[in-house]
Design an enzyme around this catalytic site. Structure first.
Site, PDB file in Angstrom:
ATOM      1  N   CYS A  97       6.188  26.177  29.966  1.00 34.97           N
ATOM      2  CA  CYS A  97       7.335  25.264  29.953  1.00 34.97           C
ATOM      3  C   CYS A  97       7.246  24.320  28.753  1.00 34.97           C
ATOM      4  CB  CYS A  97       7.360  24.488  31.270  1.00 34.97           C
ATOM      5  SG  CYS A  97       8.519  23.139  31.310  1.00 34.97           S
ATOM      6  N   CYS A 100       7.484  20.567  29.700  1.00 31.08           N
ATOM      7  CA  CYS A 100       6.225  20.145  30.347  1.00 31.08           C
ATOM      8  C   CYS A 100       5.197  19.775  29.283  1.00 31.08           C
ATOM      9  CB  CYS A 100       5.673  21.259  31.231  1.00 31.08           C
ATOM     10  SG  CYS A 100       6.756  21.744  32.570  1.00 31.08           S
TER      11      CYS A 100
END
Length: 179
Positions: A97, A100
């Site tokens: 991600c 993230c």
């Protein structure tokens, strides 16, 4: 040095160099009161603040001020029980991600600045246990942040907006905890 902003609004200016008559001159630090206001706004640690230092558990003393990775539901429950009434923030992310990865250094900084809260990190695609933990927390999008107090979830936020996350942390801190 005068600011172009209205006088009712204080501006926190870091120590920096200014050119005066072709020479480089270093600005002085803010007076102590201005630094204290600036630190309170940005959540920085204040050396003069001696309130709420009553952390009994020596393990929690070591864990606070840093992000701690967990893998199982048992670890989460143990940390929540040890932290008691104080706030616990859990970040759930995945290794692939992009947002993230973008939020990781900011989350680390929040852990340093808001040392009264416990910050935990779950990498949900690391192994089967972490996948089960993210399923138990009912994570549908990443990065996802869960806020716990007294072992119960009090708030959740999903997204990679640093300002919203900072304000959510500040809003969930109780009186007496460092803001």
């Amino acid at each position: 040095m005068r600011s172009s902003l209205p006088s009712s609004r204080k501006v926190c200016v870091p120590k920096r160099a200014v050119f005066v008559q072709g020479r480089r001159k270093r600005l002085q630090k803010h007076p102590k009161e201005e630094r204290r206001k600036c630190n309170a706004f940005w959540g920085n640690k204040d050396k003069d603040d001696k309130k709420n230092k009553s952390v009994v558990d020596p393990l929690l003393k070591k864990l606070k001020g840093a992000v701690n990775e967990i893998e199982t539901e048992e670890e989460l429950n143990e940390y929540l029980a040890r932290n008691g009434e104080q706030m616990t923030v859990v970040k759930i992310a995945t290794s692939f991600c992009g947002p993230c990865k973008l939020m990781k250094p900011k989350f680390d900084l929040f852990a340093e600045n808001y040392s009264d809260a416990l910050f935990l990190y779950v990498l949900s695609d690391k192994n089967e246990k972490t996948k089960q933990l993210s399923d138990m927390l009912k994570v549908s999008e990443v990065p996802s942040f869960r806020f716990f107090r007294s072992g119960e979830q009090v708030w959740q936020y999903a997204g990679a907006n640093e300002k919203i996350l900072r304000m959510t942390i500040i809003d969930n801190l109780q009186d007496g905890e460092k803001r």
